[in-house]
Motif scaffolding. Structure first.
Motif, short mmCIF file in Angstrom:
data_model
loop_
_atom_site.label_atom_id
_atom_site.label_comp_id
_atom_site.label_asym_id
_atom_site.label_seq_id
_atom_site.Cartn_x
_atom_site.Cartn_y
_atom_site.Cartn_z
N ILE A 143 1.24 -28.68 80.98
CA ILE A 143 0.96 -29.64 79.90
C ILE A 143 1.87 -29.35 78.71
CG2 ILE A 143 -0.77 -30.44 78.27
CD1 ILE A 143 -2.88 -29.87 80.33
N PRO A 144 2.59 -30.35 78.20
CA PRO A 144 3.47 -30.11 77.04
C PRO A 144 2.66 -29.66 75.83
CG PRO A 144 3.88 -32.26 78.02
CD PRO A 144 2.65 -31.72 78.66
N SER A 145 3.27 -28.81 75.00
CA SER A 145 2.52 -28.23 73.89
C SER A 145 2.06 -29.28 72.90
CB SER A 145 3.37 -27.17 73.20
OG SER A 145 4.51 -27.76 72.64
N VAL A 146 2.82 -30.39 72.79
CA VAL A 146 2.43 -31.41 71.81
C VAL A 146 1.09 -32.05 72.21
CG1 VAL A 146 3.69 -33.29 72.93
CG2 VAL A 146 3.29 -33.38 70.49
N VAL A 147 0.80 -32.06 73.52
CA VAL A 147 -0.48 -32.61 73.97
C VAL A 147 -1.62 -31.70 73.54
CG1 VAL A 147 -1.82 -33.27 76.00
CG2 VAL A 147 0.61 -33.81 75.89
N TYR A 148 -1.42 -30.38 73.70
CA TYR A 148 -2.42 -29.44 73.20
C TYR A 148 -2.63 -29.64 71.70
CZ TYR A 148 -2.60 -26.56 77.43
OH TYR A 148 -2.80 -26.10 78.70
N GLY A 149 -1.52 -29.85 70.99
CA GLY A 149 -1.60 -30.01 69.54
C GLY A 149 -2.39 -31.24 69.13
N ILE A 150 -2.09 -32.37 69.77
CA ILE A 150 -2.80 -33.62 69.42
C ILE A 150 -4.28 -33.49 69.77
CG2 ILE A 150 -3.06 -36.02 70.12
CD1 ILE A 150 -0.12 -36.33 70.12
#
Lengths: 345, 413
Positions: A143-150
């Motif tokens: 999972i891309p880190s930006v997805v974790y962030g959002i």
């Protein structure tokens, strides 16, 4: 327990070539036979990462012009005055502190949890369940880190602000770092959420490496332990963990690499404030997330850009240093656990 | 013990039993991989086609085809996205390709000649612009609102630049501070700690807001710019939408947010303040001097500020446009800004800028860049377009400046 294992290991490895020809000459002859052309091609290829790394360091060092590598650069004062960039103070210490807190705690939590998961997968869980769990953790790693962030920012932050953090403050308020005024909780972004998200991001990586290194422990070594009457837990503790120690350390250092470099997700959930964190609810910055947030502004102010490039250089050197330290630790571990390894290589 | 002995064989069994399912999984994996490869190929070819189209100057029937590239301010992006297709509908050979990357990127890309149009919330200082053969072309009027999350208070609070500066500088820490209470007679304010939010990314909104604080209160430390050294403990958020979400999670918080996000902020239950004009800053007690950011009030600010500029210029901060004799703000250093001498109806107002080259690499293409901007300044400036993205149409004065500036761009006949 050590003694029966390592000898049991070596004959096992030597057994299959031993069928066709004597073991000792067979092993060294294989690498010697490598075609010279391939070797000739391989050496610059092997050097390529080193050359690239050197180029990156050189370019960064030149771009930064070394302008602010003074005493104040290592200090805790970041005071950027947009109307006077040349007279501003660019100190890295508070960002380094934020990086150390988030990456350090997240790495400790992730390593512990990953080790537990990896042991459960390789020893205790039935293969079918293990396969499902393995697929799931591997999916999480992709999972891309930006997805974790959002997800952290949109879903978790309101929940942390309304439920998790007030309850934690009520229950553990007496503990240093868990108390503070009610307003310290704010919108839920801060160290606690940042560490939580970072731990989640590191776990799949460390789990995958730890799982594979535990799995690569030769089966006859494990069976030898069991045959000697050890319980599964004793086999894990005294055999699997010892033999796989090198890979386990590798997992920790890989996890560190991921944790220290994470920028996008942390810029969303870490609270983005330059301070000595007063509590676990307070906001912070990591070096990487600060570079990420300031980059667009840096196009307006050349001095700011140079300071950020120096930050990047510092984080790069830290990563290299930790990797070298990790490799040293790993090689030390190898010679200690398998005293006769030199003969095989 | 017997359980341990049984474990390895069962693992072996499952290994052999797994082979067919493994094979099936293998086919599935191959299928997925091929699918992804096909998608990547299509995307790659599409991108290649677009790039090729961009570079191509081959004639096709009505004349050469061009793709006008724009990058920069995320506030301008929705406007460009709206105007581009409408322009293409009129001139099918011309495509407009906008990207919302941030004002700093907009300026640096325009300076480097990487794009045809750079979008920015803050003007480029005229001396720097001249150095890079760029001109500032304002394309719309925008404004900034101050929102707050105050449970139980659902009115427009009266605030002014001085109060806001003192809040963000940490001098006013409680909602029931005497200065806020004096400006809001009859409103019961909670005895709670104020949590001021800021933009952590590089932002034209931060430039506007710190300009307002800097001009309003002599005690404001550290100047103004697209980034700023905020007080410890104040949380930062990424982008305007991050501010809206962050503020709705933060009880007793306060935040500055671009007017494009008015609808989102109101949907999140946030309320915005009426801001004091210059008279209110001098005498914060008269509620009549607090102005709501209505379209009329915002337009009036731009009108009055620009009408009274000596000498005329569009590279101007409209923040508190009427501070008598004040030097207007600029990014970086160098150059003296013109001043206006008129009071400002809504103080937190701004022009949105595009930057284009006066000495383009391709004068033939630049002809269409200029044509696009001229169309954007005339038909694109109609309220129907502007209201869709919460901007306000430019005044006649600004359009006059723009058209004159565009005529200086060297294009091929």
């Amino acid at each position: 327990m050590d003694e029966p294992i390592s000898p049991g290991d070596r004959p096992a490895m030597g057994r299959s070539p031993g069928i066709s020809e004597p073991a000792p000459p067979a092993a060294p002859s294989a690498p010697v036979r490598a075609p010279s052309l391939r070797r000739w091609l391989a050496s610059p290829l092997a050097l390529a990462p080193l050359i690239l790394l050197g180029l990156v360091v050189a370019v960064l060092a030149i771009a930064s012009e070394g302008q602010y590598f003074g005493l104040s650069f290592w200090g805790p004062v970041w005071e950027f005055i947009p109307t006077d960039p040349a007279g501003s103070t660019y100190g890295i210490a508070l960002f380094a502190l934020g990086t150390a807190i988030t990456a350090g705690i997240a790495l400790i939590l992730a390593s512990g949890l990953s080790l537990a998961i990896a042991i459960a997968l390789t020893t205790y869980l039935p293969p079918r369940t293990g396969r499902i769990l393995t697929t799931l953790t591997d999916l999480l790693a992709g999972i891309p880190s930006v997805v974790y962030g959002i997800w952290g920012f949109v879903v978790l932050a309101p929940y942390f602000a309304s439920t998790v953090e007030p309850n934690l403050r009520n229950a553990l308020g007496w503990l240093p770092g868990f108390g503070g005024p009610e307003s310290a909780i704010g919108g839920g972004t801060g160290l606690l959420l940042g560490i939580f998200i970072l731990t989640l991001m590191v776990i799949p990586l460390t789990t995958a490496v730890m799982r594979e290194s535990l799995r690569s422990v030769p089966r006859d070594v494990v069976e030898a332990g069991l045959a000697l009457g050890a319980t599964p837990w004793e086999v894990v503790r005294r055999v699997r963990l010892r033999v796989a120690r090198r890979g386990l350390w590798g997992a920790v250092f890989l996890g560190f690499g991921r944790a220290i470099g994470e920028s996008v997700a942390l810029a969303m959930v870490l609270g983005n404030t330059i301070q000595y964190p007063p509590s676990i609810y307070g906001g912070s910055y990591t070096i990487a997330s600060f570079i990420f947030t300031q980059l667009d502004s840096a196009f307006f102010y050349p001095e700011l850009l140079r300071a950020l490039v120096e930050f990047a250089l510092v984080i790069l050197l830290i990563t290299i240093a930790f990797n070298l330290l990790g490799q040293r630790a790993v090689s030390g571990v190898r010679t200690r656990t398998v005293p006769g390894a030199g003969g095989r290589a | 013990m017997s359980g341990n002995a049984a474990a390895p064989p069962s693992a072996n069994d499952s290994l052999t039993a797994r082979s067919p399912s493994r094979a099936r999984r293998g086919t599935l994996t191959t299928g997925v991989a091929v699918g992804i490869a096909v998608i990547l190929l299509v995307v790659g070819l599409g991108g290649g086609y677009l790039i090729g189209k961009n570079l191509a100057t081959s004639s096709s029937g009505n004349g050469p085809s061009y793709t006008i590239t724009e990058t920069g301010s995320t506030l301008i992006y929705p406007l460009m996205n709206l105007l581009g297709p409408n322009f293409t509908a009129l001139y099918p050979n011309i495509q407009v390709s906008p990207a919302g990357t941030g004002s700093g990127t907009g300026i640096s890309s325009a300076e480097a000649g990487l794009v045809d149009i750079g979008g920015t919330d803050a003007y480029l200082t005229p001396s720097v612009a001249a150095q890079h053969n760029l001109i500032n072309v304002p394309i719309a009027i925008s404004a900034q609102l101050v929102f707050y999350n105050l449970p139980g208070v659902n009115v427009h609070l009266n605030l002014n630049g001085t109060i806001l500066a003192m809040i963000w500088a940490g001098k006013i820490t409680q909602w029931n501070n005497p200065l806020i209470e004096a400006a809001n007679p009859g409103v019961s304010l909670p005895a709670q700690t104020i949590i001021p939010l800021h933009r952590s990314d590089g932002s034209g909104d931060t430039f506007m807001f710190t300009s307002l604080c800097y001009l309003s209160w002599s005690g404001w430390p550290g100047g103004y710019g697209t980034t700023y050294s905020w007080q410890a403990g104040q949380p930062g958020y990424q982008g305007n939408s991050g501010m809206v979400t962050g503020l709705s999670d933060t009880k007793y918080g306060i935040a500055y947010i671009g007017i494009s996000y008015l609808a989102e902020a109101q949907a999140a239950g946030l309320q915005y303040a009426a801001l004091g004009d210059q008279a209110a800053n001098v005498n914060g007690l008269n509620p009549a001097n607090y102005i709501l950011p209505s379209p009329a009030n915002i337009s009036m600010d731009a009108n009055l500020a620009l009408q009274n500029l000596q000498p005329p210029s569009v590279a101007i901060s409209l923040i508190l446009g009427g501070v008598p004799g004040a030097t207007h703000l600029q990014l970086g250093q160098g150059g003296t800004m013109p001043t206006s001498t008129y009071p400002t109806p809504y103080p937190d107002t701004n022009l949105e800028y595009t930057l284009i080259s006066t000495h383009p690499a391709s004068p033939a293409k630049q002809k269409w860049v200029v044509a696009f901007l001229e169309w954007a300044l005339s038909y694109g400036n109609l309220p129907a377009y502007m209201q869709a993205v919460h901007f306000l149409p430019l005044t006649a004065e600004v359009i006059g400046y723009d058209m004159q500036a565009l005529s200086s761009v060297s294009v091929s006949a």
